[in-house]
Design an enzyme around this catalytic site. Structure first.
Site, PDB file in Angstrom:
ATOM      1  N   LYS A  98      17.353 -19.095  22.598  1.00 18.81           N
ATOM      2  CA  LYS A  98      17.193 -18.395  21.314  1.00 18.81           C
ATOM      3  C   LYS A  98      15.725 -17.986  21.171  1.00 18.81           C
ATOM      4  O   LYS A  98      15.316 -17.021  21.808  1.00 18.81           O
ATOM      5  CB  LYS A  98      17.776 -19.247  20.194  1.00 18.81           C
ATOM      6  CG  LYS A  98      19.320 -19.266  20.317  1.00 18.81           C
ATOM      7  CD  LYS A  98      20.073 -20.196  19.402  1.00 18.81           C
ATOM      8  CE  LYS A  98      21.576 -20.113  19.731  1.00 18.81           C
ATOM      9  NZ  LYS A  98      22.376 -21.173  19.098  1.00 18.81           N
ATOM     10  N   HIS A 153      17.692 -23.985  16.270  1.00 19.26           N
ATOM     11  CA  HIS A 153      17.254 -22.821  15.489  1.00 19.26           C
ATOM     12  C   HIS A 153      15.834 -22.979  14.958  1.00 19.26           C
ATOM     13  O   HIS A 153      15.433 -22.267  14.042  1.00 19.26           O
ATOM     14  CB  HIS A 153      18.241 -22.525  14.362  1.00 19.26           C
ATOM     15  CG  HIS A 153      19.540 -22.024  14.895  1.00 19.26           C
ATOM     16  ND1 HIS A 153      19.759 -20.708  15.245  1.00 19.26           N
ATOM     17  CD2 HIS A 153      20.667 -22.686  15.230  1.00 19.26           C
ATOM     18  CE1 HIS A 153      20.974 -20.577  15.744  1.00 19.26           C
ATOM     19  NE2 HIS A 153      21.545 -21.766  15.742  1.00 19.26           N
ATOM     20  N   SER A 185      22.197 -22.934  11.094  1.00  9.87           N
ATOM     21  CA  SER A 185      22.049 -21.530  11.461  1.00  9.87           C
ATOM     22  C   SER A 185      22.766 -20.552  10.541  1.00  9.87           C
ATOM     23  O   SER A 185      22.409 -19.387  10.500  1.00  9.87           O
ATOM     24  CB  SER A 185      22.534 -21.317  12.885  1.00  9.87           C
ATOM     25  OG  SER A 185      23.929 -21.514  12.965  1.00  9.87           O
TER      26      SER A 185
HETATM   27  C1  LIG Z   1      23.591 -21.912  19.718  1.00  9.27           C
HETATM   28  C2  LIG Z   1      23.621 -23.374  19.328  1.00  9.27           C
HETATM   29  C3  LIG Z   1      23.718 -24.388  20.292  1.00  9.27           C
HETATM   30  C4  LIG Z   1      24.000 -24.069  21.728  1.00  9.27           C
HETATM   31  O1  LIG Z   1      22.861 -23.603  22.380  1.00  9.27           O
HETATM   32  P1  LIG Z   1      23.056 -22.547  23.591  1.00  9.27           P
HETATM   33  O2  LIG Z   1      21.794 -22.671  24.349  1.00  9.27           O
HETATM   34  O3  LIG Z   1      23.299 -21.225  22.975  1.00  9.27           O
HETATM   35  O4  LIG Z   1      24.245 -23.033  24.371  1.00  9.27           O
HETATM   36  C5  LIG Z   1      23.598 -25.705  19.901  1.00  9.27           C
HETATM   37  N1  LIG Z   1      23.396 -26.031  18.603  1.00  9.27           N
HETATM   38  C6  LIG Z   1      23.324 -25.092  17.643  1.00  9.27           C
HETATM   39  C7  LIG Z   1      23.107 -25.505  16.241  1.00  9.27           C
HETATM   40  C8  LIG Z   1      23.455 -23.740  17.973  1.00  9.27           C
HETATM   41  O5  LIG Z   1      23.441 -22.805  17.008  1.00  9.27           O
END
Ligand SMILES: *Cc1c(COP(=O)(O)O)cnc(C)c1O
Length: 404
Positions: A247, A216, A188
């Protein structure tokens, strides 16, 4: 004992290192994203968000809102319990069927966040495999690192996206011990993409299981929005695919997908799953509506890629130090925590542009950056404003134009 002073000292340490985090208080009004009201400072002011992980604006999609409202009207607010004790909603079971299908797997399991999905699944899986060794990419997300740490298993770290290093490590391990390779598809912060097939080749050669975080990428890549593994025709090669509903799908929650036996084991042993109230049915219905929409609609994905490519080109043409990659993430490098924060503050105060500074420990020291995430709802005019604002800030702060 002065407990308050101890907390104060801990936070002062962050201030001294210029990485004290200041949250921006926003109201994201449904229908007007990426424009929002900023409640930080003096009263609400209109700003444009350029750093949201609601990558496609699905958080305000009519089908998703409708499912959320209908779900609340039909099922009420909460789940009413854990999955075992009265909280196993029909809507969550349906969501899991939708997610299993999205990734071409037998089964899926939903959690309240992607973080919990990673942490509790990895720690549980590794504990269930006697003598398991986990091979973890050096740039893996904190949720995976914590899960691996909690498993108490032996852990080896391979250099980021370095398949040769992964093989070198696997080669030295006893054949009879279980092995799990944990990695991400789109990273990310740099926006670079893992060579999934090459990693699976090596994992297969040495009899290792594979665990892929597609947080992502889900909703964003592949003809059904199944992620990079969907795009690359690699889904069937991975043992476990993990994703988020918070996301690109625009709601909240996380999940894993894989074989029936693996899902049944995590369901039966993972503490953060067993001892926690289940996802509310209305949330599950909203997430399922988003997943379903993006399974067939290509319009959001096509426009998203075009917007990211257009903005990247505009920033490069303006001579700004973009970290070029193959994904939808557009990092602009600053390389200093204080200047990164100052740039972000100036953008917000003087230009109505919100881009949160990304400092250590989210990224290594010296690689501080503004991480820009264009969405289908960012217009050409907004992009022109952004470029002009960045040029103004770069000039006023004397920031480097050289690419990192
Ligand atoms: C944001 C993120 C998570 C966690 O996901 P959430 O649903 O926001 O708790 C897991 N892995 C990566 C790579 C992330 O960027």
């Amino acid at each position: 004992m002065d407990y308050e002073a101890l907390f104060g000292q801990a936070v002062d340490k962050l201030r001294a290192e210029k990485r004290y985090r200041v949250f921006t208080e926003l109201a994201r009004n449904c229908g007007s994203f990426p424009v929002a009201d900023n409640y930080s400072g003096i009263g609400p002011a209109k700003i444009t968000i350029w750093c949201s992980n609601d990558y496609l604006g699905m958080g305000q999609h009519p089908a998703v809102i409708e499912a959320l409202q209908q779900g609340a009207a039909q099922f009420g607010a909460g789940a009413g319990g854990t999955r075992n004790i009265s909280g196993n909603s029909h809507a969550v079971v349906e969501l899991e069927a939708e997610l299993a299908d999205l990734h071409g797997k037998e089964a899926a399991l939903a959690f309240m966040s992607g973080y919990i999905a990673n942490q509790t699944s990895l720690s549980t899986l590794a504990k269930l495999l006697p003598g398991c060794i986990i091979l973890s990419d050096a740039d893996n997300h904190n949720s995976m690192i914590e899960g691996i740490r909690q498993s108490g298993c032996e852990r080896l770290i391979f250099r980021h996206n370095d398949v040769a290093h992964l093989e070198e490590l696997l080669k030295g391990l006893p054949a009879e011990r279980p092995k799990l390779v944990a990695f991400e598809s789109v990273y990310s912060m740099d926006g670079d993409i893992a060579p999934i097939h090459a990693i699976c080749d090596v994992a297969d050669k040495y009899g290792a299981m594979t665990y892929l975080d597609e947080v992502h990428a889900v909703g964003l890549y592949g003809s059904h929005g199944g992620g990079i593994a969907d795009r690359d025709n690699a889904m069937q090669r991975l043992h476990i695919i993990q994703g988020t509903l918070g996301k690109a799908f625009g709601v909240v929650g996380g999940y894993i997908a894989g074989s029936k036996a693996m899902i049944d084991a995590v369901r039966s042993y993972a503490p953060a799953f067993i001892f926690s109230t289940a996802m509310p049915p209305a949330i599950a219905a909203a997430a399922a509506a988003s997943v379903r929409h993006l399974k067939t609609s290509q319009a959001e994905r096509t426009r998203h890629q075009e917007r990211a490519a257009t903005l990247r080109r505009m920033l490069l043409n303006a001579g700004l130090p973009v970290l070029v990659n193959q994904s939808h993430i557009v990092p602009v490098m600053v390389g200093d925590p204080a200047l990164c924060k100052a740039a972000s503050d100036m953008l917000l105060a003087d230009h109505g542009i919100y881009i949160q500074p990304i400092n250590y420990p989210t990224v290594p020291r010296g690689t501080e950056r503004l991480r820009i995430t264009p969405t289908p709802v960012h217009t050409d005019a907004m992009m022109q404003d952004l470029v002009a604002a960045l040029l103004d800030v770069w000039q006023r702060l004397g920031l480097s134009r050289k690419a990192a």
